[in-house]
Design an enzyme around this catalytic site. Sequence first.
Site, PDB file in Angstrom:
ATOM      1  N   HIS A 572       0.849  -1.183   0.000  1.00 16.42           N
ATOM      2  CA  HIS A 572       0.000   0.000   0.000  1.00 16.42           C
ATOM      3  C   HIS A 572       0.887   1.236   0.000  1.00 16.42           C
ATOM      4  O   HIS A 572       2.113   1.146   0.106  1.00 16.42           O
ATOM      5  CB  HIS A 572      -0.898   0.007   1.250  1.00 16.42           C
ATOM      6  CG  HIS A 572      -0.124   0.114   2.533  1.00 16.42           C
ATOM      7  ND1 HIS A 572       0.592  -0.946   3.059  1.00 16.42           N
ATOM      8  CD2 HIS A 572       0.092   1.156   3.380  1.00 16.42           C
ATOM      9  CE1 HIS A 572       1.201  -0.564   4.165  1.00 16.42           C
ATOM     10  NE2 HIS A 572       0.917   0.710   4.389  1.00 16.42           N
ATOM     11  N   HIS A 644       4.747  -0.016  -0.155  1.00 15.09           N
ATOM     12  CA  HIS A 644       5.484  -0.837   0.805  1.00 15.09           C
ATOM     13  C   HIS A 644       4.529  -1.791   1.509  1.00 15.09           C
ATOM     14  O   HIS A 644       3.306  -1.634   1.452  1.00 15.09           O
ATOM     15  CB  HIS A 644       6.211   0.031   1.834  1.00 15.09           C
ATOM     16  CG  HIS A 644       5.285   0.931   2.610  1.00 15.09           C
ATOM     17  ND1 HIS A 644       4.824   2.126   2.110  1.00 15.09           N
ATOM     18  CD2 HIS A 644       4.705   0.800   3.848  1.00 15.09           C
ATOM     19  CE1 HIS A 644       4.025   2.706   2.992  1.00 15.09           C
ATOM     20  NE2 HIS A 644       3.917   1.913   4.050  1.00 15.09           N
ATOM     21  N   ARG A 654       6.822  -9.379  16.440  1.00 12.16           N
ATOM     22  CA  ARG A 654       7.532  -8.255  15.816  1.00 12.16           C
ATOM     23  C   ARG A 654       6.931  -6.958  16.342  1.00 12.16           C
ATOM     24  O   ARG A 654       5.736  -6.702  16.181  1.00 12.16           O
ATOM     25  CB  ARG A 654       7.367  -8.337  14.296  1.00 12.16           C
ATOM     26  CG  ARG A 654       7.941  -7.202  13.472  1.00 12.16           C
ATOM     27  CD  ARG A 654       7.420  -7.356  12.047  1.00 12.16           C
ATOM     28  NE  ARG A 654       8.055  -6.506  11.055  1.00 12.16           N
ATOM     29  CZ  ARG A 654       7.652  -5.281  10.732  1.00 12.16           C
ATOM     30  NH1 ARG A 654       6.615  -4.744  11.373  1.00 12.16           N
ATOM     31  NH2 ARG A 654       8.264  -4.601   9.789  1.00 12.16           N
TER      32      ARG A 654
END
Length: 676
Positions: A572, A644, A654
């Site tokens: 996006h 990205h 994460r």
Amino acid sequence: MDLNAVFPGIAVLLWWTSATASLEPFDLLYESGVEAFYRTDYERVVYYMEEALSSCSELRQTKVRCRLKCRDQHPFDAAQADLHFFEAVLKRASCLNECMEKKVGSQSMHRVSDDVIQDFQRRIPYNFLQLAYYKLNHAEKAAAAAHTYFQANPEHVEMWHNLEHYKLLDGVDESSFFDREARPHQQAFTTGVKHYDKGDFDKAIEFLEEALVEYYKADVECRALCEGPQKFDEHEYLQYRPGLYRNIADHYTQILACEHECVRDLATRPGRLSPMENYLPLHYDYLQFAYFKVNKIAEALESAKSYLLFHEGAEFMIDNLEFYKEVLGQEGAPRQEAEWYIRRHRHELEVLLIGTDNLGVDYTEPERELKEGTTVLFLIPTGPYSTSSINMKCRRDAVNDGIMADESDFVTTLTNLSVSSLSPAAPPSGGPLLYDEVQLVLNSSALNGSQRVLFDNIITEEECVELKTLWIFPPQTITIAGDGYRGKMSPHTPNEKFEGATVLKALQYGYEGRVPLKSAQLFYEISEKARKIVESYFMLNSTLYFSYTHLVCRTAIQGQQDHRNDLSHPIHADNCLLDPEAHECWKEPPAYTYRDYSALLYLNGDFDGGEFIFTEMDAKTTTASVKPKCGRMVGFSSGGENPHGVKAVTSGQRCAVALWFTLDPVFRELVSCQLP
């Protein structure tokens, strides 16, 4: 797509079916399909939705056919007296009634609601259809319906996942994914540009010429559909104009406004609010160079002259034209259809200004199609195969994402600049890093893009650990499931748990003693540090404000990682709606159009997967990949130049601080205004 051009007026006047007519109202069929969906009667869903789509399309085409037929049968003669003129008007009306009734039955006051019109404009029936076909084990039809819906709703994450799933099913291949509502002129243009980019100029010419034919055909249909009830906002002409000629003038002005803006409708892709810039002139631009490449100079000259009708002062095309004239030894002429189109467009504007003045409203063309935009110029040799000197130029437009021809044959320059480059000049970067410990790892060039940067040592290992304590002290106090906007547990993928906290919430809880105040203050301080680094490195001339700051963790869900083919966060852009097929990014809602720069500060690297990636506009070709670790930060401009996403996190957790910035103080984050 322009709503007024397809469904004239606030509500479409539809016709009840008579005993001899076969067409049923599409909104009633649609309603029956929705009811069947909620009964899980998928066979009836398919039946009613397909019938509704067919009815809607047939009604549109019937209107076009009847209006054009009656217009041809009963033309207006400007030299005739009033009686003859109104005789033609009355005969057209009678002709239309007869023509329409043959197909749709006797007229009634049945009207389609605004909500249904909007649903068909947004292709909502295809959303119902794709699931119904899937439930009925018609995978290839489900894929086509899903693809059709997704073309008009590219931000729909769930449909993206559905499409990825359909790709894995038996009986589904690449040919299954086609747009059932594709507009022929746009489809031919896109195909032509793709052949152009590959250097297949013969094929490019074939499809671009087809695109022009289809464009002018679509223009005729668009205008025919404008012959319906119209209104300007706040002006109900039938309620306040008692005189015959003023009523006629007002109604015709509104219809003419609709017709005049068909140029916008035809250049607008499904689900978009903004048209493709310079759409029609680009056809002639591409053609003039393609014809040159196949040594058809007469056709190249004709196309170049046609382009100049739209942009009279375009220096690069004037240079091209001079080259063609020198080779041929003759002046040549533009294409007749382009000349006619420009004359009509300008005359319409003159008439519209008279009509809107009568109405007492201002009329301004919302998107000037006939306006020169920013261009990048490509120079080519004086002779078809010579490289000795340069005097001919060819445009590269935003529609084309990349070099338009073999780079070895070209030198590129920017308008009004004397520097050489293979792309438009990027904004400056490389400013001071402000902090001694911060290390520049990769700049834009090393990351294969523009306005990109990678830093290390933004924060220490101890600070990474401190920030992560917001997750565990006390458990579940500060974090909420979701992406911070809609609160969904897994907003981007069902295979990961997604939790986050805003800096404002962290500070509030810190002052209340519900989390360590030291950790909450650190969250704000490192966010401010990141903001200063981004502002300085990209050498911004005005203050960069926080738009949204979010500390977020993605955790792989055990038992759901086998055979994953999805992303943790789909490709996006941060301030526009990415349209990979068109190589466009549409800066319009629901995108956060006010965002200017973005950054991601990572807190750990002890997990599998989860790489941050940049891609080309196609959302497929990876141009750079970043492996997260504590203290690493990637920064970039938020527009379509930097698509990205995040690869799947397949084990572990994460964590990162996501920061979005704006140059507009109106949209700055609340926390920056509330801190004591």
